[in-house]
Design an enzyme around this catalytic site. Sequence first.
Site, PDB file in Angstrom:
ATOM      1  N   GLU A   1     -18.967  23.135 -14.623  1.00  0.00           N
ATOM      2  CA  GLU A   1     -19.304  21.794 -15.128  1.00  0.00           C
ATOM      3  C   GLU A   1     -18.522  20.713 -14.384  1.00  0.00           C
ATOM      4  OE1 GLU A   1     -19.800  21.960 -19.722  1.00  0.00           O
ATOM      5  OE2 GLU A   1     -18.506  23.603 -19.140  1.00  0.00           O
TER       6      GLU A   1
ATOM      7  N   SER B   1       0.830  -1.214   0.000  1.00  0.00           N
ATOM      8  CA  SER B   1       0.000   0.000   0.000  1.00  0.00           C
ATOM      9  C   SER B   1       0.863   1.262   0.000  1.00  0.00           C
ATOM     10  CB  SER B   1      -0.926   0.002   1.221  1.00  0.00           C
ATOM     11  OG  SER B   1      -0.183  -0.192   2.413  1.00  0.00           O
TER      12      SER B   1
ATOM     13  N   ASN C   1      -2.211  -2.670  13.198  1.00  0.00           N
ATOM     14  CA  ASN C   1      -3.671  -2.484  13.138  1.00  0.00           C
ATOM     15  C   ASN C   1      -4.117  -1.220  13.875  1.00  0.00           C
ATOM     16  OD1 ASN C   1      -3.591  -4.844  11.745  1.00  0.00           O
ATOM     17  ND2 ASN C   1      -4.472  -6.116  13.364  1.00  0.00           N
TER      18      ASN C   1
ATOM     19  N   LYS D   1      -8.131   3.781   1.934  1.00  0.00           N
ATOM     20  CA  LYS D   1      -7.387   5.043   1.836  1.00  0.00           C
ATOM     21  C   LYS D   1      -7.508   5.754   0.487  1.00  0.00           C
ATOM     22  CE  LYS D   1      -4.202   2.652   4.180  1.00  0.00           C
ATOM     23  NZ  LYS D   1      -5.178   1.961   5.042  1.00  0.00           N
TER      24      LYS D   1
ATOM     25  N   LYS E   1     -16.950  31.705 -27.842  1.00  0.00           N
ATOM     26  CA  LYS E   1     -17.342  30.921 -26.673  1.00  0.00           C
ATOM     27  C   LYS E   1     -16.582  31.296 -25.404  1.00  0.00           C
ATOM     28  CE  LYS E   1     -19.425  27.488 -26.382  1.00  0.00           C
ATOM     29  NZ  LYS E   1     -19.966  26.224 -26.806  1.00  0.00           N
TER      30      LYS E   1
ATOM     31  N   SER F   1     -13.127  28.202 -26.519  1.00  0.00           N
ATOM     32  CA  SER F   1     -13.228  27.071 -27.439  1.00  0.00           C
ATOM     33  C   SER F   1     -12.157  27.229 -28.501  1.00  0.00           C
ATOM     34  CB  SER F   1     -14.613  27.058 -28.082  1.00  0.00           C
ATOM     35  OG  SER F   1     -14.572  26.333 -29.301  1.00  0.00           O
TER      36      SER F   1
ATOM     37  N   THR G   1     -39.966  26.958  -9.948  1.00  0.00           N
ATOM     38  CA  THR G   1     -40.250  25.572  -9.550  1.00  0.00           C
ATOM     39  C   THR G   1     -40.391  24.822 -10.872  1.00  0.00           C
ATOM     40  OG1 THR G   1     -42.636  25.893  -9.516  1.00  0.00           O
ATOM     41  CG2 THR G   1     -41.490  26.263  -7.440  1.00  0.00           C
ATOM     42  N   HIS G   2     -39.920  23.595 -10.899  1.00  0.00           N
ATOM     43  CA  HIS G   2     -39.890  22.815 -12.150  1.00  0.00           C
ATOM     44  C   HIS G   2     -39.076  23.531 -13.238  1.00  0.00           C
ATOM     45  CE1 HIS G   2     -43.443  20.657 -10.427  1.00  0.00           C
ATOM     46  NE2 HIS G   2     -43.745  21.883 -10.014  1.00  0.00           N
TER      47      HIS G   2
ATOM     48  N   TYR H   1      -9.646  -6.524  12.562  1.00  0.00           N
ATOM     49  CA  TYR H   1      -9.028  -6.030  11.323  1.00  0.00           C
ATOM     50  C   TYR H   1      -9.026  -7.112  10.248  1.00  0.00           C
ATOM     51  CZ  TYR H   1      -5.569  -4.261   8.025  1.00  0.00           C
ATOM     52  OH  TYR H   1      -4.936  -3.842   6.884  1.00  0.00           O
TER      53      TYR H   1
HETATM   54  N1  ARG Z   1      -1.203  -1.410   5.189  1.00  0.00           N
HETATM   55  C1  ARG Z   1      -2.189  -1.870   6.118  1.00  0.00           C
HETATM   56  C2  ARG Z   1      -3.495  -1.110   5.908  1.00  0.00           C
HETATM   57  O1  ARG Z   1      -3.504  -0.133   5.265  1.00  0.00           O
HETATM   58  C3  ARG Z   1      -1.687  -1.661   7.496  1.00  0.00           C
HETATM   59  C4  ARG Z   1      -2.228  -2.628   8.494  1.00  0.00           C
HETATM   60  C5  ARG Z   1      -1.707  -3.967   8.229  1.00  0.00           C
HETATM   61  N2  ARG Z   1      -2.038  -4.861   9.270  1.00  0.00           N
HETATM   62  C6  ARG Z   1      -1.843  -6.179   9.126  1.00  0.00           C
HETATM   63  N3  ARG Z   1      -2.164  -6.919  10.124  1.00  0.00           N
HETATM   64  N4  ARG Z   1      -1.386  -6.680   8.034  1.00  0.00           N
HETATM   65  O2  ARG Z   1      -4.512  -1.530   6.360  1.00  0.00           O
END
Ligand code: ARG
Length: 467
Positions: free
Chosen positions: A302, A35, A122, A337, A295, A289, A167-168, A329
């Site tokens: 938009e 990650s 975790n 993320k 334009k 444009s 309205t509408h 977890y």
């Molecule tokens: N990269 C992991 C995440 O974003 C971190 C936690 C990982 N924990 C584990 N027990 N592998 O969730």
Amino acid sequence: MTDTPDPAAKAAANQMWGGRFADGPDAIMEAINASISFDKRLAAQDIAGSRAHAEMLGATGILESSDVAAIREGLLTVLSEIEAGTFQFSAALEDIHMNVEARLKEIVGEPAGRLHTGRSRNDQVATDFKLWVRDQLDATEQALQALIAALLDQAEAGADWVMPGFTHLQTAQPVTWGHHMMAYVEMFGRDLSRVRDARARMNTSPLGAAALAGTSFPIDREMTAKALGFDAPAANSLDAVSDRDFALEFLSTASICAVHLSRFAEELVIWSSAQFRFVTLSDRFSTGSSIMPQKKNPDAAELIRAKVGRIFGAQTALMMVMKGLPLAYSKDMQEDKEQVFDAADNLMLALAAMTGMVSDMTANRAALAAAAGAGFSTATDLADWLVRVLGLPFREAHHITGSLVALAEERGCDLPDLTLEDMQVGHAGITSDVFDVLGVDNSVASRTSYGGTAPEQVRAQIARWKE
Ligand code: ARG
């Protein structure tokens, strides 16, 4: 950054969790597992969390103060390397937590290995991510305040400028420009209060929940919570490591705000068209444009209108990731993320662009006023007059007014252009006083009920918001 696996880094990864492993991961395993390409955005939060944890380990006597001192110095070095852009991120080290710890070990040696006492990735990732989302809620609050301020300026300038209310998307009754701007102040004001609610609710610290069950070390969770600006430690360790409500709540708050932005953006697109000319957008927030020289396109509006797609998409995606996950977890949660980062970036951009557009735009008072009177917009005022002055039941007044609208339509004129004789065809009791209520200025000025469009009401709303 180097995302390519290198043998040295792989050996380091194995030192983190590889005690029982004879082989390193397959390249595809590494690709799906890592990650770091996105969670490096959590670097500052990760180091803040580690610093708080290390200080606590020292204060509780779990670590020697010399170890804590080495870790403290080492973490500051890691942070400065990341800020300077010299830090070598490694995909083999999976994520930001292990990248930071591995580098810390290179810098300070053995004490780095003691930092993870009484903690897990975790609780670490939950803490980092909460800190990031909390910062984002604060930034969103500021961005919303700036947008509200820009809208208040527009409302104040045109508190008594008449325009058609719809309205509408059909002309309904005249309203004031200020009233229309203040409608969005109410919407963005609710977004602001949702942001504040979400922040207050999420502000508990997962740190010290460890992997899921807490720890046997005599840690002080109050201390780390306080050091990181949390109100309290999260009360249940299973929940602390597996809760992503704070991210979901951020995304739903962001989604509702993006819906509001899209509605306003749509109005700006319509209003800036040659057919409406209600507003002129500044050159700074328009584009041209390449083929049609005349334009001036409302691209920013938009794009703001479109942003809700990915922001609400992020909310849907994370809801589906979290749905059905057993405690505590699971690696699924690593998918949280990118959604939040993308939604947050785009919300901030949309809010900034909208604030710029609103600050820069010019409302065309004459065009607004001309449109305000068109489309029989004061027909309700005529009906109300028949009720108030002649004592007719509203239904009958509605019917008579309808017949007068049809007459005006046949003549190709507006209601105030009918003669008194024309009016009296509708009802013999009508007098010339009726023409007073057919003017749009009188119409808006008469709507003094609380929250109504009368300039005095609008000014009261503006004053309330300025407090
Ligand atoms: N990269 C992991 C995440 O974003 C971190 C936690 C990982 N924990 C584990 N027990 N592998 O969730």
